[in-house]
Design an enzyme around this catalytic site. Structure first.
Site, PDB file in Angstrom:
ATOM      1  N   ALA A 123       0.842  -1.201   0.000  1.00 13.52           N
ATOM      2  CA  ALA A 123       0.000   0.000   0.000  1.00 13.52           C
ATOM      3  C   ALA A 123       0.874   1.247   0.000  1.00 13.52           C
ATOM      4  O   ALA A 123       2.012   1.237   0.465  1.00 13.52           O
ATOM      5  CB  ALA A 123      -0.925   0.002   1.207  1.00 13.52           C
ATOM      6  N   GLY A 168       0.770  -5.493   0.912  1.00 14.03           N
ATOM      7  CA  GLY A 168      -0.312  -5.645  -0.050  1.00 14.03           C
ATOM      8  C   GLY A 168       0.133  -6.253  -1.365  1.00 14.03           C
ATOM      9  O   GLY A 168      -0.655  -6.907  -2.050  1.00 14.03           O
ATOM     10  N   GLU A 171       0.023  -9.843  -0.734  1.00  8.03           N
ATOM     11  CA  GLU A 171      -1.381 -10.255  -0.649  1.00  8.03           C
ATOM     12  C   GLU A 171      -2.016 -10.361  -2.031  1.00  8.03           C
ATOM     13  O   GLU A 171      -2.854 -11.237  -2.285  1.00  8.03           O
ATOM     14  CB  GLU A 171      -2.164  -9.269   0.225  1.00  8.03           C
ATOM     15  CG  GLU A 171      -1.801  -9.372   1.698  1.00  8.03           C
ATOM     16  CD  GLU A 171      -2.514  -8.343   2.563  1.00  8.03           C
ATOM     17  OE1 GLU A 171      -3.281  -8.746   3.450  1.00  8.03           O
ATOM     18  OE2 GLU A 171      -2.302  -7.133   2.347  1.00  8.03           O
ATOM     19  N   GLU A 191       3.613  -5.642   8.194  1.00  2.00           N
ATOM     20  CA  GLU A 191       2.580  -4.810   8.826  1.00  2.00           C
ATOM     21  C   GLU A 191       2.710  -4.703  10.341  1.00  2.00           C
ATOM     22  O   GLU A 191       2.460  -3.633  10.922  1.00  2.00           O
ATOM     23  CB  GLU A 191       1.184  -5.345   8.461  1.00  2.00           C
ATOM     24  CG  GLU A 191       0.733  -5.044   7.042  1.00  2.00           C
ATOM     25  CD  GLU A 191       1.191  -6.087   6.035  1.00  2.00           C
ATOM     26  OE1 GLU A 191       0.755  -6.039   4.877  1.00  2.00           O
ATOM     27  OE2 GLU A 191       1.999  -6.970   6.427  1.00  2.00           O
TER      28      GLU A 191
END
Length: 317
Positions: A123, A168, A171, A191
């Site tokens: 992100a 992300g 992910e 994270e």
């Protein structure tokens, strides 16, 4: 834009390395583009594709043509931010995924990067610092639903990973059916070092793929692993020499592209949906799925091609 989960449910049911030339048609105009390949590659491969008009500055959709017709590529292209997923990239990704899922000519999707030595850094934290808590919640929910949409696409998806796939970015790769990486790829879930958790499916997809113990270690510690470690854990399907991931992914995509497209879609549904129910119900689902292909023209074509010792010509009917 139609909400992604609703669509998913309704449709469910510069480098020193050598280069090869890829020819592009950009909105009707012919151009050439060089793409790096591994030093271990002993020959050049050329393919043609169509770049559709971009809906985002940071992401591109390409349709390969000629013998590779049916293969689609989504390319992350935000070099200044290491492909960090900002709002613009996310909107573009959502739009392209919707288009792909209703495109009957699309048989397999590659998600890759145009930026050397990076897949996706996760992100966009610089953008996130300016968000209110409610805006962060909306962004993370949108990211999660978008990755879920990747998982529920009717066609097979392949993540092509060279360099960093963090947060992300990892992910996103987890949401794909297959993952191909170069040896110098780096995977990680950082994270918890930011006092948050993976929020776009990472806490659920990672343990289902590599087991809860391995997943907990990676998430609790934020430890980064390379391509070889990812391979040994079962995180990726193939780990190849650095720079060779795209060629390997293209090889697999071409193999898939030659198979019966309806059979591929139905097989994906049988596997994915079957894993969510008990075994006997899953066998009943398999029977239901098999019934759907019994009356197809492709099934008859496959039998005819086998008898006539020729390559089948599937139409997706």
């Amino acid at each position: 834009m139609t909400p992604l989960p609703a669509i998913a449910r309704s449709l469910r049911r510069s480098s020193s390395k050598p280069y090869y030339l890829s020819h592009f048609f950009n909105l009707g105009k012919f151009s050439e583009r060089a793409i790096p390949i591994s030093n271990n590659t002993c020959h050049h491969q050329t393919y043609r594709n169509l770049i559709l008009q971009s809906v985002s500055e940071s992401i591109k959709l390409e349709k390969l043509s000629d013998s590779d017709s049916g293969i689609v590529q989504v390319k992350l292209d935000r070099p200044g931010a290491k492909n960090a997923i900002g709002k613009d990239m996310l909107r573009g990704l959502q739009r392209y995924l919707e288009d792909i899922n209703v495109d009957s000519s699309a048989n397999v999707l590659l998600i890759c990067s145009s930026v050397p030595r990076v897949f996706c850094a996760g992100a966009d934290l610089k953008e996130r610092r300016a968000m209110s808590p409610s805006e962060v919640r909306h962004y993370v929910n949108s990211l999660r639903s978008t990755f879920s949409y990747i998982q529920t696409l009717q066609i097979p998806t392949i993540a092509v990973i060279e360099g960093a796939a963090l947060g992300g970015g990892m992910e996103m790769a987890l949401a794909c059916d297959l993952r191909i990486c170069g040896e110098e790829a780096v995977f990680g879930m950082p994270e918890t070092g930011l006092a948050i958790i993976p929020g776009a499916g990472g806490t659920q997809r990672l343990p289902r793929l590599i087991g809860s113990s391995n997943a907990k270690e990676l998430i609790f510690t934020g430890r980064k692993i390379d391509g070889r470690d990812a391979m040994s854990m079962g995180l990726v399907n193939y780990c190849v020499p650095a720079g060779g991931a795209h060629l390997k992914a293209l090889e697999i995509a071409r193999d898939i592209n030659q198979k019966g497209p309806l059979a591929i879609k139905i097989a994906k549904r049988a596997i994915d949906d079957g894993l969510e129910i008990d075994f006997q119900s899953a066998l009943a689902l398999e029977e239901e799925c098999y019934e759907q292909i019994l009356t197809t023209k492709d099934r008859l074509e496959g039998l005819a091609a086998f008898a006539e010792k020729r390559k089948p010509r599937y139409t997706g009917e």
